[in-house]
Design a protein around this motif. Structure first.
Motif, PDB file in Angstrom:
ATOM      1  N   THR A 137       0.846  -1.394  -0.156  1.00  0.00           N
ATOM      2  CA  THR A 137       0.071  -0.003  -0.033  1.00  0.00           C
ATOM      3  C   THR A 137       0.992   1.285  -0.033  1.00  0.00           C
ATOM      4  O   THR A 137       0.504   2.427   0.082  1.00  0.00           O
ATOM      5  CB  THR A 137      -0.994   0.167   1.096  1.00  0.00           C
ATOM      6  OG1 THR A 137      -0.088  -0.194   2.419  1.00  0.00           O
ATOM      7  CG2 THR A 137      -1.902  -1.062   0.940  1.00  0.00           C
ATOM      8  N   GLY A 173      -3.937   8.045  11.809  1.00  0.00           N
ATOM      9  CA  GLY A 173      -4.697   7.182  10.718  1.00  0.00           C
ATOM     10  C   GLY A 173      -3.645   6.952   9.576  1.00  0.00           C
ATOM     11  O   GLY A 173      -4.140   6.338   8.590  1.00  0.00           O
ATOM     12  N   GLY A 175      -1.491   4.649   9.808  1.00  0.00           N
ATOM     13  CA  GLY A 175      -1.189   3.149   9.979  1.00  0.00           C
ATOM     14  C   GLY A 175      -0.278   2.960  10.798  1.00  0.00           C
ATOM     15  O   GLY A 175       0.512   1.721  10.983  1.00  0.00           O
ATOM     16  N   LYS A 176      -0.120   3.647  12.060  1.00  0.00           N
ATOM     17  CA  LYS A 176       0.935   3.243  13.079  1.00  0.00           C
ATOM     18  C   LYS A 176       0.692   2.044  13.623  1.00  0.00           C
ATOM     19  O   LYS A 176       1.475   1.207  13.965  1.00  0.00           O
ATOM     20  CB  LYS A 176       1.029   4.480  13.812  1.00  0.00           C
ATOM     21  CG  LYS A 176       1.493   5.837  13.561  1.00  0.00           C
ATOM     22  CD  LYS A 176       1.821   6.978  14.513  1.00  0.00           C
ATOM     23  CE  LYS A 176       0.396   7.511  14.985  1.00  0.00           C
ATOM     24  NZ  LYS A 176      -0.650   8.010  14.151  1.00  0.00           N
ATOM     25  N   THR A 177      -0.563   1.927  14.050  1.00  0.00           N
ATOM     26  CA  THR A 177      -0.962   0.977  14.913  1.00  0.00           C
ATOM     27  C   THR A 177      -1.049  -0.332  14.129  1.00  0.00           C
ATOM     28  O   THR A 177      -0.325  -1.529  14.337  1.00  0.00           O
ATOM     29  CB  THR A 177      -2.415   1.157  15.509  1.00  0.00           C
ATOM     30  OG1 THR A 177      -2.416   2.171  16.418  1.00  0.00           O
ATOM     31  CG2 THR A 177      -2.800  -0.131  16.303  1.00  0.00           C
ATOM     32  N   TYR A 178      -1.254  -0.113  12.737  1.00  0.00           N
ATOM     33  CA  TYR A 178      -1.403  -1.215  11.694  1.00  0.00           C
ATOM     34  C   TYR A 178       0.261  -2.033  11.547  1.00  0.00           C
ATOM     35  O   TYR A 178       0.196  -2.897  11.587  1.00  0.00           O
ATOM     36  CB  TYR A 178      -1.968  -0.678  10.527  1.00  0.00           C
ATOM     37  CG  TYR A 178      -1.930  -1.905   9.488  1.00  0.00           C
ATOM     38  CD1 TYR A 178      -3.063  -2.597   9.125  1.00  0.00           C
ATOM     39  CD2 TYR A 178      -0.932  -2.129   8.498  1.00  0.00           C
ATOM     40  CE1 TYR A 178      -3.379  -3.483   8.241  1.00  0.00           C
ATOM     41  CE2 TYR A 178      -1.173  -3.242   7.583  1.00  0.00           C
ATOM     42  CZ  TYR A 178      -2.258  -3.836   7.490  1.00  0.00           C
ATOM     43  OH  TYR A 178      -2.295  -4.836   6.620  1.00  0.00           O
ATOM     44  N   ARG A 310      -5.946   6.896   6.553  1.00  0.00           N
ATOM     45  CA  ARG A 310      -6.682   5.591   6.107  1.00  0.00           C
ATOM     46  C   ARG A 310      -7.902   5.277   6.789  1.00  0.00           C
ATOM     47  O   ARG A 310      -8.773   4.521   6.597  1.00  0.00           O
ATOM     48  CB  ARG A 310      -5.850   4.187   6.336  1.00  0.00           C
ATOM     49  CG  ARG A 310      -4.718   4.331   5.282  1.00  0.00           C
ATOM     50  CD  ARG A 310      -3.974   3.192   5.351  1.00  0.00           C
ATOM     51  NE  ARG A 310      -2.801   2.950   4.318  1.00  0.00           N
ATOM     52  CZ  ARG A 310      -3.289   2.393   3.262  1.00  0.00           C
ATOM     53  NH1 ARG A 310      -4.520   1.783   3.167  1.00  0.00           N
ATOM     54  NH2 ARG A 310      -2.353   2.397   2.497  1.00  0.00           N
ATOM     55  N   ARG A 311      -8.167   6.072   7.907  1.00  0.00           N
ATOM     56  CA  ARG A 311      -9.610   5.986   8.455  1.00  0.00           C
ATOM     57  C   ARG A 311     -10.727   6.631   7.881  1.00  0.00           C
ATOM     58  O   ARG A 311     -10.536   7.388   7.396  1.00  0.00           O
ATOM     59  CB  ARG A 311      -9.305   6.557  10.116  1.00  0.00           C
ATOM     60  CG  ARG A 311      -8.499   5.651  10.966  1.00  0.00           C
ATOM     61  CD  ARG A 311      -8.650   6.007  12.276  1.00  0.00           C
ATOM     62  NE  ARG A 311      -7.354   5.746  12.850  1.00  0.00           N
ATOM     63  CZ  ARG A 311      -7.223   5.640  14.231  1.00  0.00           C
ATOM     64  NH1 ARG A 311      -8.174   5.995  15.120  1.00  0.00           N
ATOM     65  NH2 ARG A 311      -6.089   5.306  14.739  1.00  0.00           N
TER      66      ARG A 311
HETATM   67  P1  ADP Z   1      -3.015   5.057  13.339  1.00  0.00           P
HETATM   68  O1  ADP Z   1      -2.429   4.243  14.222  1.00  0.00           O
HETATM   69  O2  ADP Z   1      -1.595   5.901  12.621  1.00  0.00           O
HETATM   70  O3  ADP Z   1      -3.845   6.076  13.864  1.00  0.00           O
HETATM   71  P2  ADP Z   1      -4.083   3.005  11.855  1.00  0.00           P
HETATM   72  O4  ADP Z   1      -2.857   1.744  12.034  1.00  0.00           O
HETATM   73  O5  ADP Z   1      -5.105   2.589  13.062  1.00  0.00           O
HETATM   74  O6  ADP Z   1      -3.621   4.302  12.109  1.00  0.00           O
HETATM   75  O7  ADP Z   1      -4.829   2.665  10.657  1.00  0.00           O
HETATM   76  C1  ADP Z   1      -5.910   3.451  10.333  1.00  0.00           C
HETATM   77  C2  ADP Z   1      -6.973   2.478   9.625  1.00  0.00           C
HETATM   78  O8  ADP Z   1      -6.233   2.049   8.145  1.00  0.00           O
HETATM   79  C3  ADP Z   1      -7.037   1.050  10.363  1.00  0.00           C
HETATM   80  O9  ADP Z   1      -8.177   0.543  10.106  1.00  0.00           O
HETATM   81  C4  ADP Z   1      -5.998   0.189   9.560  1.00  0.00           C
HETATM   82  O10 ADP Z   1      -6.434  -1.407   9.810  1.00  0.00           O
HETATM   83  C5  ADP Z   1      -5.865   0.617   8.420  1.00  0.00           C
HETATM   84  N1  ADP Z   1      -4.661   0.444   7.808  1.00  0.00           N
HETATM   85  C6  ADP Z   1      -3.550   1.055   8.047  1.00  0.00           C
HETATM   86  N2  ADP Z   1      -2.433   0.740   7.388  1.00  0.00           N
HETATM   87  C7  ADP Z   1      -2.691  -0.221   6.342  1.00  0.00           C
HETATM   88  C8  ADP Z   1      -2.491  -1.071   5.226  1.00  0.00           C
HETATM   89  N3  ADP Z   1      -1.100  -0.877   4.931  1.00  0.00           N
HETATM   90  N4  ADP Z   1      -2.931  -1.910   4.474  1.00  0.00           N
HETATM   91  C9  ADP Z   1      -4.226  -2.184   4.794  1.00  0.00           C
HETATM   92  N5  ADP Z   1      -4.980  -1.466   5.867  1.00  0.00           N
HETATM   93  C10 ADP Z   1      -4.409  -0.471   6.686  1.00  0.00           C
END
Ligand code: ADP
Ligand code: MG
Length: 312
Positions: A137, A173, A175-178, A310-311
């Motif tokens: 992605t 949003g 994707g840090k947690t992801y 991505r949220r």
């Molecule tokens: P953050 O922690 O930075 O605020 P998240 O990790 O929660 O962001 O990501 C936001 C949303 O996007 C979540 O629903 C997550 O599952 C999705 N997401 C993030 N990165 C990816 C990726 N590389 N591929 C698919 N979904 C992703």
């Protein structure tokens, strides 16, 4: 007359039986796997063995071979769910050995991996995150450096070796947690366990447990995790108590024991320091904030995660 009738009936039945038997045999030998087996064992398998063990051969062909007739593991049609029969020659007999089928193997592997990742208050779908998806992605290759740092951590990890984790910061949003989930999954594939903790909920829970003596236990568990990932540190105002009584000792212990620690935050390090400096009462506690920051910097290397929100 009666006697003749009976004999005729018997003959008809035998004929029918014979026909059915031949048909069954034909069906069995139309099975590709049976044919392969017979070819491979033509020197040992006799006609007599086949006739004697036709039941086994039938049992073999009526079941799914390596999941080929099953829609899913739950929909497995075999006598023993998750196991498929394999034909073997055993002395003068044909026999079946049951082996774990590919779907069950994959499922068992997945379960084992999930057990290696413990998580507190982190949504379960994060456990599906993968480094491959994270890479795919990344259309503009903005995240290659974060990715390569994460990969070197994973490749170089050895228990009790001093190794810096990452302090991943970036906008809401991105994707840090992801990414934490993806790293944890990649580690689990290598049988390395990790603990992901969503900090705001963890602190809330600790506060709620002050009366019931489980606070120490809950802190201990986080302190001693082989690999710890603190998600969203500084997401909401951390109290002085959280900073000095919870994270201070946790980070101190992890420094001394060389236990790798990851963080994610919306703040870069300066922002976090500033955030930790002001207590709820509005007092400036620079020294205490600086001490926590020192520990974070000892434990982790800061990296910025770029990308779109991505949220939805
Ligand atoms: P953050 O922690 O930075 O605020 P998240 O990790 O929660 O962001 O990501 C936001 C949303 O996007 C979540 O629903 C997550 O599952 C999705 N997401 C993030 N990165 C990816 C990726 N590389 N591929 C698919 N979904 C992703
Ligand atoms: Mg997050």
């Amino acid at each position: 007359m009666e006697k003749i009738n009976r004999s005729l009936n018997k003959l008809a039945n035998t004929n029918q039986f014979q026909q059915r038997y031949e048909k069954l045999k034909q069906e069995i030998f139309e099975n590709e796997q049976v044919r392969l087996f017979m070819n491979a064992n033509s020197s040992t398998v006799t006609k007599e063995m086949i006739d004697k063990n036709l039941g086994k051969l039938y049992e073999f062909t009526s079941q799914s071979n390596k999941c080929d007739k099953c829609p899913s593991l739950d929909g497995c049609i075999n006598m023993m769910q998750g196991y498929y029969p394999k034909l073997v020659v055993q002395g003068k007999a044909l026999n079946l050995h049951y082996e774990v089928c590919p779907r069950k193997l994959a499922e068992d592997e997945k379960r084992k991996r999930e057990k290696l990742i413990r998580s507190l208050y982190v949504p379960k779908d994060i456990l599906k995150a993968s480094i491959e998806d994270f890479t795919q992605t990344d259309n503009e290759n903005k995240r290659l450096s974060v990715l390569s740092k994460a990969m070197s951590f994973i490749m170089e990890y050895e228990p009790s070796k001093r190794q810096k984790g990452l302090y991943i910061y970036g906008k809401f949003g991105v994707g840090k947690t992801y990414l934490l989930g993806a790293i944890a999954n990649e580690l689990a594939k290598r049988q390395i366990s990790s603990l992901i903790v969503y900090v705001p909920d963890y602190l809330r829970e600790l506060k709620g447990s002050i009366g019931d003596n489980t606070v120490n236990e809950k802190i201990e568990m986080v302190k001693t995790a082989p690999i710890l990932m603190l998600d969203d540190i500084g997401a909401e105002s951390m109290t002085s108590w959280g900073r000095d009584e919870v994270f201070g000792p946790i980070l101190q212990f992890r420094m001394l024991e060389n236990l790798p620690t990851f963080f994610t935050s919306n703040f870069d390090l300066n922002g976090l320091e500033n955030h930790l400096t002001f207590s709820q009462r509005g007092e400036k506690e620079e020294v205490k904030a600086a001490r926590v920051l020192e520990r974070i910097q000892y434990l982790a290397e800061p990296v910025k995660l770029d990308g779109v929100n991505r949220r939805r």
